[in-house]
Design a protein around this motif. Structure first.
Motif, PDB file in Angstrom:
ATOM      1  N   VAL A 139      14.983  45.230 -11.361  1.00 25.27           N
ATOM      2  CA  VAL A 139      14.336  45.954 -12.531  1.00 25.27           C
ATOM      3  C   VAL A 139      13.181  46.316 -12.830  1.00 25.27           C
ATOM      4  N   ILE A 140      12.011  45.552 -12.228  1.00 21.17           N
ATOM      5  CA  ILE A 140      10.752  45.864 -12.135  1.00 21.17           C
ATOM      6  C   ILE A 140      10.268  47.233 -11.243  1.00 21.17           C
ATOM      7  N   GLY A 162      20.423  45.076 -23.065  1.00 23.92           N
ATOM      8  CA  GLY A 162      20.164  43.721 -23.462  1.00 23.92           C
ATOM      9  C   GLY A 162      19.750  42.930 -22.205  1.00 23.92           C
ATOM     10  N   THR A 163      20.967  42.892 -21.099  1.00 25.93           N
ATOM     11  CA  THR A 163      20.457  42.138 -19.877  1.00 25.93           C
ATOM     12  C   THR A 163      19.191  42.801 -19.074  1.00 25.93           C
ATOM     13  N   VAL A 164      19.152  44.115 -19.091  1.00 24.08           N
ATOM     14  CA  VAL A 164      17.824  44.582 -18.616  1.00 24.08           C
ATOM     15  C   VAL A 164      16.797  44.284 -19.062  1.00 24.08           C
ATOM     16  N   LYS A 165      16.783  44.377 -20.581  1.00 25.21           N
ATOM     17  CA  LYS A 165      15.469  43.945 -21.025  1.00 25.21           C
ATOM     18  C   LYS A 165      15.505  42.453 -21.118  1.00 25.21           C
ATOM     19  N   ALA A 166      16.138  41.511 -21.000  1.00 27.85           N
ATOM     20  CA  ALA A 166      15.857  40.166 -20.967  1.00 27.85           C
ATOM     21  C   ALA A 166      15.484  39.870 -19.235  1.00 27.85           C
ATOM     22  N   ARG A 167      15.849  40.745 -18.165  1.00 28.55           N
ATOM     23  CA  ARG A 167      15.383  40.547 -16.906  1.00 28.55           C
ATOM     24  C   ARG A 167      13.845  41.022 -16.927  1.00 28.55           C
ATOM     25  N   HIS A 170      11.591  38.509 -18.561  1.00 23.46           N
ATOM     26  CA  HIS A 170      11.414  37.285 -18.021  1.00 23.46           C
ATOM     27  C   HIS A 170      10.329  37.561 -16.651  1.00 23.46           C
ATOM     28  N   ALA A 171      10.745  38.769 -16.114  1.00 26.06           N
ATOM     29  CA  ALA A 171       9.907  38.900 -14.709  1.00 26.06           C
ATOM     30  C   ALA A 171       8.555  39.134 -15.486  1.00 26.06           C
ATOM     31  N   ARG A 172       8.300  39.893 -16.314  1.00 28.40           N
ATOM     32  CA  ARG A 172       6.795  40.096 -16.856  1.00 28.40           C
ATOM     33  C   ARG A 172       6.053  38.781 -17.137  1.00 28.40           C
ATOM     34  N   VAL A 173       6.734  37.609 -17.848  1.00 26.87           N
ATOM     35  CA  VAL A 173       6.316  36.659 -18.272  1.00 26.87           C
ATOM     36  C   VAL A 173       5.944  35.527 -16.859  1.00 26.87           C
ATOM     37  N   LYS A 174       6.986  35.723 -15.914  1.00 29.59           N
ATOM     38  CA  LYS A 174       6.816  35.059 -14.561  1.00 29.59           C
ATOM     39  C   LYS A 174       5.432  35.706 -13.805  1.00 29.59           C
ATOM     40  N   LEU A 175       5.395  36.828 -13.865  1.00 28.28           N
ATOM     41  CA  LEU A 175       4.418  37.650 -13.040  1.00 28.28           C
ATOM     42  C   LEU A 175       3.163  37.125 -13.752  1.00 28.28           C
TER      43      LEU A 175
END
Length: 194
Positions: A139-140, A162-167, A170-175
């Motif tokens: 996604v990123i 919505g699944t794409v937005k969630a991924r 969560h990817a941005r938060v983790k990064l």
């Protein structure tokens, strides 16, 4: 989409029409046009260069076979990335994601303009992205690397927006938390989901 994206898609559609008529030169042009983007995209899915090349060949073989059935519901790039994504998932099921020994793979050539700082930044980002799940990395890459919209990513990954937005969230938060730690700084507190 900007004018350059529109022009590129028109050109790609013309190439697909020529491919559907059996024009191998059109396939070669499409291959050269997409090879770099597909390599970078698939590198977020797997760490195996041999699998990446296999998937690109499979993807473009399918594009060659299905060029006449492209309906134009999306951009050609979205269609190709979707094929690459599905071929990549299939290859991962067959080969796994563990990288092969470096001695077994040919040495990759890097452009002469690569500077040490650029390489260091890419390594740092690569380490951060490696901490994400494969779906988050994809996604990123599709959103920030390739420039697809969330709707297009949903088509490519065959999942709801919505699944794409969630991924992506969560990817941005983790990064946001992992990258400072990799740089030796204190991690930032987790963001609250809206």
């Amino acid at each position: 989409m900007n004018d350059a994206d529109i022009d590129a898609d028109v050109t790609d559609r013309q190439l697909l029409q020529r491919m559907s008529a059996g024009d191998r030169v059109a396939l070669e042009v499409l291959y050269r046009s997409y090879h770099g983007r597909l390599c970078r995209f698939l590198a977020r899915l797997t760490r195996r260069p041999d699998v990446i090349e296999e998937v690109i060949n499979d993807c473009l073989w399918i594009a060659w076979q299905k060029a006449g059935s492209f309906h134009g519901d999306s951009r050609v790039s979205t269609w190709l990335m979707g094929i690459a994504y599905r071929c990549g998932l299939k290859a991962l099921r067959q080969h796994g994601d563990e990288p092969v020994e470096d001695d077994a793979m040919p040495e990759r050539r890097t452009p002469a303009h690569d500077l040490d700082e650029d390489r260091e930044l890419r390594d740092w980002l690569g380490k951060g992205l490696a901490r994400l799940s494969a779906d988050q990395r994809v996604v990123i890459e599709l959103v920030y690397g390739v420039g697809h919209t969330l709707d297009e990513v949903a088509v490519i990954m065959q999942c709801p927006v919505g699944t794409v937005k969630a991924r992506l969230f969560h990817a941005r938060v983790k990064l946001r938390n992992v990258l400072p730690a990799l740089a030796g700084d204190a991690p930032i507190h987790k963001e609250q989901q809206p």
